[in-house]
Design an enzyme around this catalytic site. Structure first.
Site, mmCIF file in Angstrom:
data_model
loop_
_atom_site.group_PDB
_atom_site.id
_atom_site.type_symbol
_atom_site.label_atom_id
_atom_site.label_comp_id
_atom_site.label_asym_id
_atom_site.label_seq_id
_atom_site.Cartn_x
_atom_site.Cartn_y
_atom_site.Cartn_z
ATOM 1 N N ARG A 1 0.968 -1.158 -0.152
ATOM 2 C CA ARG A 1 -0.249 -0.092 -0.134
ATOM 3 C C ARG A 1 0.565 1.066 -0.076
ATOM 4 O O ARG A 1 0.392 2.296 -0.131
ATOM 5 C CB ARG A 1 -1.208 -0.173 1.402
ATOM 6 C CG ARG A 1 -1.710 -1.032 0.973
ATOM 7 C CD ARG A 1 -2.894 -0.837 2.129
ATOM 8 N NE ARG A 1 -3.727 -2.503 1.600
ATOM 9 C CZ ARG A 1 -3.593 -3.711 2.486
ATOM 10 N NH1 ARG A 1 -2.913 -3.802 2.877
ATOM 11 N NH2 ARG A 1 -4.643 -4.688 1.953
ATOM 12 N N GLY B 1 -1.953 -11.264 9.326
ATOM 13 C CA GLY B 1 -1.355 -12.606 9.644
ATOM 14 C C GLY B 1 -2.180 -13.368 10.698
ATOM 15 O O GLY B 1 -2.692 -14.412 10.652
ATOM 16 N N ASP C 1 -15.393 -10.921 11.512
ATOM 17 C CA ASP C 1 -13.950 -10.807 10.764
ATOM 18 C C ASP C 1 -14.848 -9.338 10.553
ATOM 19 O O ASP C 1 -13.990 -8.492 9.737
ATOM 20 C CB ASP C 1 -13.816 -11.712 9.518
ATOM 21 C CG ASP C 1 -12.342 -11.343 9.138
ATOM 22 O OD1 ASP C 1 -11.952 -10.645 9.440
ATOM 23 O OD2 ASP C 1 -12.116 -12.050 7.478
#
Lengths: 258, 529
Positions: free
Chosen positions: B127, B187, B298
């Site tokens: 990014r 991760g 999530d």
């Protein structure tokens, strides 16, 4: 990639599958749990969250089209099935991960075979004549182009999925077969398959095969519906026996010359 | 509404007089029209430029002046940096380039192979760079931080942040604070325990680390059942912001792991799905605010922490505004983390609003199950990670949203190093396409001023300008401009590639340019001469 590289890569994939000829996790419940998680993430969009089929074949019947050994299943996952939407996953998953998916599939209780007890020959006649399916669908070089080609549909879809598509076409639209309706500034309505639909334009193919393309500001309205343009009512217009015959014909379409 | 006090004219003048980028330059980044010096353009993460040569009346005349085709496949989510006539661009899979700002010609190309076994949930994007002195800083996918010579692209140093074989990866644009390079990590989908780090910009030596999942004996560890903290996730994969006056770094954290199965990690799971405020010198936690306690959908909270001074209930507040993936817009007091505002901006079925204590008022029956549970918003939000923009010109906060629902399935799953640790999966709802929108929200209340519908979930970040414009892109390859006051579309170009990055703007040779990544290329636009 140059061809030499591609052949090497293919050779490598085949060699890899041969190298791992036996399932290191066979009967391992923890590995099956991990495989279930991987299956749901990577496979369920086509094979169903319970592996009972969808766009892809059911995998909970204890029988597999490309062979029933663990290695056969491993190879299909790793390398894919040419001529179908099943691509290979070897580049995206470790050998262990694929074996865990195989191990999970082995834990599923075999459900009854869903082979249709119908007459495929009579179903073919219904397809081209009484039901008029060939007006929109193509098999090999014969038939229309408005709907999806069905040349290999028996290989690509479970029977249950075919039955659902016949009786309730809206349930699972094939990619690229949603409906688009355009109302032009002079009031004309154009309805057809949405070849493209974005924030600024739409491309529509009508039932006559004519392609129309518009920017949003050129028309009165443009809308998209996730409903099928396939006529409904086959559950009423065909007898149960005719439905079984038609499904048997569809199930027989594996891409061979008819 | 008031905007934060800006640096003195003296400081600004001093900064712009030097070619080198230092802390003074970065504090004055908002006034430097000829550069784009950090991910969010300024420390407050506004992603707003006062440039107004391209405006609502002439934007329809802009066209490309050069296009850089990278030749590298993958997701281009970069915010390019611009400085002294050069554009610095990072690409996926450890590639980066310096481009001549005048012609688009490549000046150098940096690349490093991604090692076999390096894994990530969502491709290998990057990014962007950070810049300090004559050096550029970027992360590599295998969880390293690398310093490059800006003039040549040669490596000065590279340090390992964490072991990629344990599932760590990295995609974030670093943030320069004083003499440090501050970075997050990714991760959580592989069961990592994550952190925010600061490294000495000169040597690469680690200065401090803040674990986003506290260990035994640390406050917050009791919010994790048993040893679940060891694989608790809480990744930090989007760049934070910084208030020099308060000396606080603000950084959003991601989901706890495993994502969809909360049974092995009973408790609130601090500091997952939180905003943390860290002492810039030590990395010590000053305050936190958890948006989604014990998340099982999530719903990362990594979206931009944007620093704006607000007036709430008649009281001036130093605000931090944030569009959360759980479907709610939030305003906090950035001095102490006090909850000020929480408003749903898309369909929300799992909570009946946000309580006065800042916790969501849960509606029962929305935990994922083996059979599946229908909940709105879907797994990607709401607003996910894409860069947002605050315009002091309009006083509005702009962000995008995925609008729709999904069916969430859970299943027990043991942790295995290197394996996806997700706890099951989600399904789309048959016949209900997921769509999207761009919203303009009043920061002090969360009221939506306008909403621009998108036919697909949003893919790009946003840029607002002094010309009254809001630039955005789509999955279908359009790069377009809206009127920032009304949301009316003013200009568009089909670029031929998916737009996944936020645009930037700068002045060069006396003219304003707008640049964005699209597909695997960089497009640069301006008005005809």
């Amino acid at each position: 990639m140059r061809w030499g590289g591609l052949l090497l890569a293919l050779g490598g994939a085949l060699l890899s599958a041969q190298d791992v000829a036996s399932n290191p996790f066979r009967g391992d419940a923890k590995a099956a749990d991990l495989g279930k998680a991987s299956f749901r993430l990577r496979c369920s969009a086509c094979h169903g969250i319970r592996a009972d089929g969808g766009r892809g074949p059911a995998l909970n019947r204890g029988e597999f089209a490309a062979g029933d050994t663990d290695l056969d299943i491993y190879r299909v996952i790793a390398e894919g099935v040419p001529g179908t939407e099943m691509s290979g996953y070897a580049a995206r998953n470790s050998e262990e991960s694929i074996w865990r998916i195989v191990t999970f599939l082995r834990t599923l209780e075999a459900s009854p075979d869903d082979t249709i007890d119908g007459n495929a020959s009579q179903g073919e006649d219904i397809f081209w004549n009484q039901a008029g399916c060939g007006g929109c669908h193509r098999v090999g070089s014969r038939g229309g182009r408005f709907g999806p080609a069905l040349t290999r549909i028996g290989r690509a879809r479970s029977t249950e999925h075919l039955r659902a598509s016949l009786l309730d076409p809206d349930q699972d639209l094939p990619p690229g077969y949603y409906a688009v309706e355009i109302v032009t500034r002079d009031g004309q309505t154009i309805r057809g398959i949405g070849v493209g639909f974005d924030d600024f334009s739409a491309q529509v193919r009508d039932a006559a095969g004519q392609l129309h393309s518009f920017f949003r500001e050129e028309v009165r309205s443009m809308s998209r519906e996730f409903t099928s343009l396939m006529p409904d009512g086959y559950g009423d217009s065909l007898t149960d026996e005719q439905q079984r015959d038609l499904l048997a014909y569809l199930q027989s379409l594996h891409g061979e010359e008819q | 509404m008031r905007v934060p006090s800006l640096c003195s004219v003296f400081l600004i003048g001093t900064a712009l007089a030097h070619g080198q980028v230092d802390q003074v330059t970065l504090r004055a980044a908002q006034q430097d029209d000829e550069s784009w010096l950090m991910y969010g353009r300024n420390y407050s993460a506004w992603r707003y430029s006062p440039l107004d040569e391209i405006d609502t009346g002439n934007v329809h005349r802009i066209s490309p002046v050069w296009i850089f085709q990278s030749g590298v496949s993958g997701k281009f989510q970069t915010t390019p940096l611009v400085r002294d006539g050069v554009m610095y661009v990072t690409g996926p899979s450890n590639h980066a380039w310096a481009l001549d700002l005048k012609t688009g010609r490549e000046l150098w190309h940096y690349s490093e192979p991604v090692p076999e076994g390096a894994v990530g949930c969502c491709g290998k994007p990057n990014r962007g760079f950070a810049v300090k002195g004559d050096r550029l800083y970027k992360v590599n996918f295998q969880a390293t931080l690398v310093a490059l010579e800006a003039s040549t692209g040669e490596v000065v140093w590279e340090v390992e942040l964490a072991d990629y074989r344990e599932g760590y990866s990295n995609t974030v644009a670093p943030l320069i604070v004083k003499d440090m390079v501050v970075v997050g990590i990714a991760g959580a989908e592989y069961g990592t325990r994550d952190f925010v780090d600061a490294y000495d910009a000169e040597t690469g030596r680690r200065v401090w680390r803040f674990w986003t999942v506290p260990g035994p004996g640390e406050a917050g560890n009791e919010t994790w059942a048993g040893d679940s903290w060891k694989h608790g996730g809480a990744s930090t994969w989007i760049t934070g912001s910084y208030d020099p006056d308060l000396n606080l770094i603000y950084w959003g954290t991601g989901n706890p792991g495993p994502d969809l199965d909360g049974t092995p990690r009973r408790g609130d799971n601090l500091y997952s799905d939180s905003m943390v405020a860290l002492d810039a010198d030590t990395g010590e936690l000053r305050w936190y605010f958890q948006f989604t306690p014990h998340d099982v959908h999530d719903w990362d909270a990594v979206a931009d922490p944007v620093l704006v001074d607000l007036e709430v209930d008649g009281e001036p507040r130093k605000g931090l505004i944030h569009a959360n993936r759980n479907g709610h817009y939030y305003a906090l007091d950035r001095t102490n983390g006090e909850f000020l505002v929480g408003r749903a901006y898309t369909e929300v079925t799992w909570a009946d609003g946000i309580g006065s204590d800042g916790r969501p008022i849960l509606i029962p029956g929305h935990e994922p199950t083996d059979e599946g549970t229908l909940t709105c918003p879907g797994l990607g939000g709401g607003h996910n990670w894409h860069a947002t923009s605050f315009s002091p010109l309009t006083g509005l906060y702009y962000f995008n949203s995925s609008d729709g629902c999904q069916i969430y399935h859970s299943a027990p799953q043991d942790y295995v190093q290197g394996e996806f640790y997700f706890g099951s999966a989600m399904e789309n709802v048959s016949g209900e396409p997921r769509e999207g929108s761009i919203l303009a929200v009043e920061p002090s209340t969360g009221d939506t001023r306008w909403r621009y519908p998108l036919v697909s979930p949003p893919s790009s970040g946003l840029l607002s300008t002094g010309g009254g414009l809001l630039f955005a892109g789509t999955s279908e390859g359009y790069f377009f401009a809206l009127d920032a006051r009304s949301g009316k579309p003013l200009w568009r170009l089909r670029t031929g590639g998916r737009v996944q990055a936020p645009a930037i703007t700068y002045r060069f040779g006396g003219r304003q340019y707008v640049a964005t990544a699209s597909g695997t290329a960089i497009f640069v636009f301006t008005l005809p001469q």
